[in-house]
Design an enzyme around this catalytic site. Structure first.
Site, PDB file in Angstrom:
ATOM      1  N   CYS A 137     153.501  64.455  87.058  1.00 62.46           N
ATOM      2  CA  CYS A 137     152.065  64.180  86.935  1.00 62.46           C
ATOM      3  C   CYS A 137     151.602  63.268  88.066  1.00 62.46           C
ATOM      4  O   CYS A 137     152.121  62.150  88.221  1.00 62.46           O
ATOM      5  CB  CYS A 137     151.779  63.533  85.589  1.00 62.46           C
ATOM      6  SG  CYS A 137     150.036  63.187  85.308  1.00 62.46           S
ATOM      7  N   CYS A 348     130.659  98.012 108.025  1.00 58.12           N
ATOM      8  CA  CYS A 348     130.248  96.609 107.881  1.00 58.12           C
ATOM      9  C   CYS A 348     130.553  95.807 109.142  1.00 58.12           C
ATOM     10  O   CYS A 348     129.927  94.773 109.398  1.00 58.12           O
ATOM     11  CB  CYS A 348     130.905  95.969 106.668  1.00 58.12           C
ATOM     12  SG  CYS A 348     132.695  95.721 106.817  1.00 58.12           S
ATOM     13  N   CYS A 355     138.346  90.356 114.716  1.00 58.50           N
ATOM     14  CA  CYS A 355     139.285  90.585 115.806  1.00 58.50           C
ATOM     15  C   CYS A 355     138.703  90.143 117.143  1.00 58.50           C
ATOM     16  O   CYS A 355     139.387  89.526 117.974  1.00 58.50           O
ATOM     17  CB  CYS A 355     139.676  92.063 115.853  1.00 58.50           C
ATOM     18  SG  CYS A 355     141.009  92.436 117.015  1.00 58.50           S
TER      19      CYS A 355
END
Length: 424
Positions: A137, A348, A355
């Site tokens: 924790c 699109c 790239c």
């Protein structure tokens, strides 16, 4: 039909899907509902010594995407704030009523042998199947010298494990913190201490978001915030890597492992199992979607196993470990190229922009009849996979390996490696 029965450290369950120690396993009411829904086991929310801790009111923060889908969950809740006697009574009753389900109890104490031994002795009286030592924790309790304050020090991990193993007949699972430089240090320490199994990962120390009006981390508590434990889908890659590191390390390869971190469906679970986990623990997905998500998990894993011809979990547990290697062992002569399916392309342009702006300028735009057409320039494509990942249409872009006639060659064998001659 596939056999989903699982076992870890001698603790058996009808399936490998457990609920992790967390708010969903805080009391008998929750755990009974979980078992009714089909969960194979639970780890009861972490117990501590009396007096019980006190939790604050605002406890959860979240990182959401643009559609408000959960990416990560931030939790500042501490261990159970219910009296120890009440928890122990309920654990006894639930185990009595659900003997076929795995019931493991999480516990946490200060760095004193008497504290750990006293807790585990009382837990043993409930008939629980085992204990999980919460050494991970990363908020609140660590500031009191517990949780990850112990889990980040291998010597303390070993010592606590040894104390508990020497005090109980029950299997001991050690829950590891990811907030450490090398997970193997604590995993090996747990083994030296006699752990029957390890579980990982616990939550990652984090601040999820900042409220720019209040100028405070979320969740805010009267205008202030604090670091918490990060979990949910975003931590899965970190968890998978740590699970794999333990599974392929010769010192810890034989330690049974319970996988935790971002598991939300059967495929996530199968990935953990393929990397060596023998079962999985779920928290965030159950908190977001409810206990009934275990049904599709069970059905999905069973169907996939049938399709693959796996009869038992052991047939594929650890099957991917042999393919996890260091970077230097990858084939330097491997080559892949992107291929765009023009029939599926929706024009699109995301592949081209990604790239062109950030990668290798390997996708050209071709004007064709008043429309755009995107084509891969094979000579420039290095097979980086970026276009594959940014494309919004499934299977529109695929990565195809090419036969370049070259033999496999690792970096240590590559003549381009400047250190090759020195190491030869």
């Amino acid at each position: 039909m596939a056999d989903l029965r699982s076992s870890i450290a001698g603790i058996t369950a009808p399936n490998p899907f457990w609920l992790a120690s967390a708010p969903p396993t805080d009391k008998a009411y929750n755990v009974r509902r979980a078992f009714q829904a089909g969960w194979g086991g639970v780890v009861w929310k972490t117990l501590g010594e009396d007096p019980a801790v006190v939790n604050v009111s605002s406890r959860y923060g979240a990182l959401l995407d643009a559609n408000r889908q959960l990416l990560g969950f931030n939790n500042i809740e501490l261990i159970t704030d219910r009296p120890l006697d009440l928890n122990l009574q309920e654990i006894t009753e639930v185990k009595r009523d659900w003997p076929d389900r795995a019931l493991v109890v999480s516990l946490m104490a200060r760095m004193e042998e008497a504290a750990w031994v006293g807790l585990v002795k009382r837990i043993e009286e409930t008939g629980a199947d085992g204990v999980e030592l919460n050494l991970g924790c990363p908020h609140g309790m660590c500031e009191r010298g517990m949780g990850s304050a112990i889990g980040q020090v291998p010597e303390l991990v070993e010592q606590v494990t040894r104390w508990v193993k020497g005090a109980t007949r029950m299997p001991v699972i050690v829950k590891l913190t990811p907030n450490i430089t090398n997970i193997l240090w604590s995993a090996e320490a747990a083994k030296r201490g006699g752990a029957n199994a390890v579980s990982l990962i616990n939550t990652i120390n984090s601040i999820a978001t900042v409220d720019l009006d209040l100028m405070a981390p979320t969740p805010t508590v009267d205008g202030k915030g604090t670091h918490g434990g990060y979990c949910g889908p975003a931590v899965k890659p970190i968890a998978l890597n740590m699970v794999a590191e333990i599974g392929r390390n010769h010192v810890t390869a034989d330690v049974p492992l319970s996988g935790i971190g971002g598991i939300g469906n059967w495929r996530d679970a199968a990935e953990f199992l393929a990397l060596g986990a023998v079962n999985v623990q779920v928290c965030t997905a159950a908190m977001v979607h409810g206990f009934r998500i275990v049904g599709p998990m069970i059905d999905g894993l069973s169907q996939w196993m049938d399709d693959k011809g796996y009869r038992r979990l052991d047939d594929f547990i650890g099957a991917a470990l042999g393919n996890v290697v260091d970077w230097n062992s990858l084939n330097m002569n491997f080559s892949a190229k992107a291929v765009i399916d023009q029939d599926l392309c929706i024009d699109c342009g995301r592949c081209h922009i990604a790239c062109e702006d950030t990668s290798h300028q390997a996708i050209r735009v071709v004007a064709e009849g008043g429309k755009r057409r995107f084509e891969v320039i094979d000579q420039e494509c290095v097979g980086c996979n970026l276009c594959f990942h940014v494309c919004p249409v499934p299977r529109c872009i695929t990565m195809r390996s090419e036969d370049n006639g070259l033999p496999a060659m690792t970096w240590t064998q590559d003549p381009r490696n400047p250190l090759r001659a020195a190491s030869a």
